[in-house]
Each structure stands twice: as structure tokens, then as C-alpha cells.
Design a protein around this motif. Sequence first.
Motif, mmCIF file in Angstrom:
data_model
loop_
_atom_site.group_PDB
_atom_site.id
_atom_site.type_symbol
_atom_site.label_atom_id
_atom_site.label_comp_id
_atom_site.label_asym_id
_atom_site.label_seq_id
_atom_site.Cartn_x
_atom_site.Cartn_y
_atom_site.Cartn_z
ATOM 1 N N LYS A 215 -2.882 -9.930 -1.986
ATOM 2 C CA LYS A 215 -2.457 -9.030 -0.910
ATOM 3 C C LYS A 215 -2.828 -9.648 0.577
ATOM 4 O O LYS A 215 -2.225 -9.458 1.315
ATOM 5 C CB LYS A 215 -2.838 -7.713 -0.987
ATOM 6 C CG LYS A 215 -2.389 -6.764 0.052
ATOM 7 C CD LYS A 215 -0.657 -6.550 -0.042
ATOM 8 C CE LYS A 215 -0.345 -5.443 0.934
ATOM 9 N NZ LYS A 215 1.225 -5.204 0.848
ATOM 10 N N THR A 216 -3.978 -10.432 0.695
ATOM 11 C CA THR A 216 -4.544 -10.918 1.954
ATOM 12 C C THR A 216 -3.684 -12.014 2.450
ATOM 13 O O THR A 216 -3.682 -12.165 3.694
ATOM 14 C CB THR A 216 -6.031 -11.513 1.719
ATOM 15 O OG1 THR A 216 -6.633 -10.295 0.725
ATOM 16 C CG2 THR A 216 -6.613 -11.735 2.904
ATOM 17 N N ILE A 217 -2.609 -12.412 1.791
ATOM 18 C CA ILE A 217 -1.748 -13.410 2.457
ATOM 19 C C ILE A 217 -1.275 -13.100 3.373
ATOM 20 O O ILE A 217 -0.880 -13.589 4.370
ATOM 21 C CB ILE A 217 -0.807 -14.100 1.317
ATOM 22 C CG1 ILE A 217 -1.652 -14.681 0.208
ATOM 23 C CG2 ILE A 217 0.265 -14.832 1.822
ATOM 24 C CD1 ILE A 217 -0.766 -15.085 -0.985
ATOM 25 N N THR A 218 -0.699 -11.616 3.094
ATOM 26 C CA THR A 218 0.303 -11.049 4.384
ATOM 27 C C THR A 218 -0.454 -9.732 4.781
ATOM 28 O O THR A 218 0.290 -8.982 5.896
ATOM 29 C CB THR A 218 1.573 -10.467 3.707
ATOM 30 O OG1 THR A 218 1.477 -9.627 2.548
ATOM 31 C CG2 THR A 218 2.659 -11.761 3.314
ATOM 32 N N ILE A 219 -1.430 -9.335 4.605
ATOM 33 C CA ILE A 219 -2.283 -8.119 5.287
ATOM 34 C C ILE A 219 -2.298 -8.217 6.545
ATOM 35 O O ILE A 219 -2.624 -9.494 6.920
ATOM 36 C CB ILE A 219 -3.381 -7.483 4.438
ATOM 37 C CG1 ILE A 219 -3.754 -6.147 4.508
ATOM 38 C CG2 ILE A 219 -4.501 -8.202 4.540
ATOM 39 C CD1 ILE A 219 -4.730 -5.668 3.649
ATOM 40 N N SER A 220 -2.270 -6.951 7.296
ATOM 41 C CA SER A 220 -2.443 -6.995 8.765
ATOM 42 C C SER A 220 -3.962 -6.740 8.844
ATOM 43 O O SER A 220 -4.630 -6.211 8.065
ATOM 44 C CB SER A 220 -1.478 -5.966 9.601
ATOM 45 O OG SER A 220 -1.921 -4.451 8.891
ATOM 46 N N GLU A 221 -4.355 -7.090 10.287
ATOM 47 C CA GLU A 221 -5.837 -6.917 10.517
ATOM 48 C C GLU A 221 -5.962 -4.870 10.579
ATOM 49 O O GLU A 221 -7.047 -4.677 10.089
ATOM 50 C CB GLU A 221 -5.837 -7.305 12.092
ATOM 51 C CG GLU A 221 -7.339 -6.923 12.342
ATOM 52 C CD GLU A 221 -7.479 -7.514 13.863
ATOM 53 O OE1 GLU A 221 -8.309 -6.851 14.886
ATOM 54 O OE2 GLU A 221 -6.671 -8.554 14.463
ATOM 55 N N SER A 222 -4.810 -4.588 11.204
ATOM 56 C CA SER A 222 -5.024 -3.111 11.064
ATOM 57 C C SER A 222 -5.582 -2.404 9.823
ATOM 58 O O SER A 222 -6.159 -1.534 9.665
ATOM 59 C CB SER A 222 -4.054 -2.436 11.982
ATOM 60 O OG SER A 222 -2.666 -2.455 11.434
#
Length: 292
Positions: free
Chosen positions: A82-89
Motif C-alpha cells: 500500500k505504501t506505493i501509493t499511500i498519501s502523506e496525510s
Amino acid sequence: MQFLVYILVYPFLWLVSILPFRLLYLVSDGVYVLLYYIIGYRKKTVTQNLRLVFPKKSDKEIATIRKAFYHHLSDMFLEMTKTITISESELKTRFKITNPEEFKRLESLNKSIIVIFGHYGSWEWSIVLQQYINFKGLGVYKPLANKYFNRLVKNIRSKFNTDLISTKETISVINSHEAKGIKSITGFISDQSPRLTKDVYWGEFMGVKVPCFTGAERLAKKLDLTTAYLKVTKVKRGFYEAEIITLAENPNDYQDYHLTDMFLAEVEKQIYEAPEYYFWTHKRWKHREKRI
């Protein structure tokens, strides 16, 4: 061949990464069944590790921890994807720093910092730490054999401005930053089994004498770096909290290997509290009877 494997696997990883969390964890439940019941991925190693460090627990208790661990392992694999596309917020919502003021205090000492991690909870999502600090973030890692996946991992872990560096690069990179007046915070994962050599340090971990990584401590002493431990706790599925625990502001005030022992003691505390969140598939205790 490396590129072929990459182009076959990456589209699947990307599609998984864009799933909403509710669907992501449904996929994780399926991965758990596959790993635990069908493949039996390293189940023998996990069972041996648990029985070694928890000799007083019954077979039923060991089985309960083992199943809970495989659920967590599946979640962590999907969360890493999921970290590939997860946002900072989104990541800051799911991985919270409970005492950011301690980071500020350590930065006020005007010394670069080493943060030591264990394979506990979620170390992958710790990349969000850079958003809480002013120092330059560095992460020490072991490069992957597949250069395409290695590049992917570097891109993922550096998406919030943390640079990944190999062990061999660490001293030169930190010194280069120091020469430019740039203070850094460098993350090490240091609880696994090192290569067995004559001069390796043997410490006690979970009641067993094992060889230990001491690179973080040796670097801290060589360059006089503040040393801390990042305590990551799993609050509930998909949510973590992290606390920075200062081990030493002046590492050279401590006897050799004392900081390493302090770090391992912190990891132990977490394992005893909730053993299912430790990374039991690693052969951490494989050298316990091979002391040179």
C-alpha cells in the motif's frame, strides 16, 4: 530475467496498493490462509523460535501466537504494498508519533542521531518520521539482488525525503553531510542475526545467547551520535503508534556493547507484551550453539 519478473509482478502490486483499506484487509485475510494453511510458509521456523523463547508456554498457547503472527505478517506485507501509493496525510493518520517533542529536544542538542529499530510492529511505515523532524533522514538497508525491485524499494522508502544507503556507505554519507553542516538522523534495524565471526559480540536476547549486530553502537561511538530506540506499537489493524526512547546522548560514556544490550532489552519488552507482532520467520537464533 530480473526485468521480466519485475514487469510481471509490479502491475499486481500497484493494483493492490490502490485498494481501499477495507478491501486491502480482505485480501490480507486471503493471503493469511494461503501462507498459513496451504503453503505453510516457514511455519517450522516460527514454531521452533516460539518454543525456544517461550519454553513454559503450552502447545495451544504457541499455536495461538503463531496464528496471530501470520495474520500480522499478511497485514504487514499488504501494508508495505500500500505504501506505493499511500498519501502523506493518510500515513500520518495511521502511523502516529506519540512524543514528537522528544525529537525536537534531541535535535536541539545539535548532534546527528541514530535511531535503532527492531523487526516489531511496522518498520516500513516509519518512513513518515521525516515529516516530524528537521534533520536529514537516512535509512540503512541491504540492497536487493533484483535491481528493479531494489529501485522500487528505494523509491517507496524515500518517498517522504528519506534517503536509503547501504551499510558500506553509512560513514561516508554521514561525514559528507556533517562537512556541509547538515545534521542527520539515521535508522538501523539491528535485531537480526549477523554473520558468525570470531570477533562477533554475543549478547542475550529472549534468554538465549546469540551473536548480535553492533554496527549502530560502533558508529554512534565513532562519530559521537545521539542514540535512540523507536518503539513501535500496533494499536489495531492498520494503525500504529511510535515512541522515541533516548538511549544515550553521549554514547562514549557507556561501556562497549551496553547500548546494544539496552536496545535488545527494549525489543524484548515489546515481545513479552505482544509476541505476535515480532518477525518470527527470521532465523534469529540459528547460531546459538555455534559460539567460536
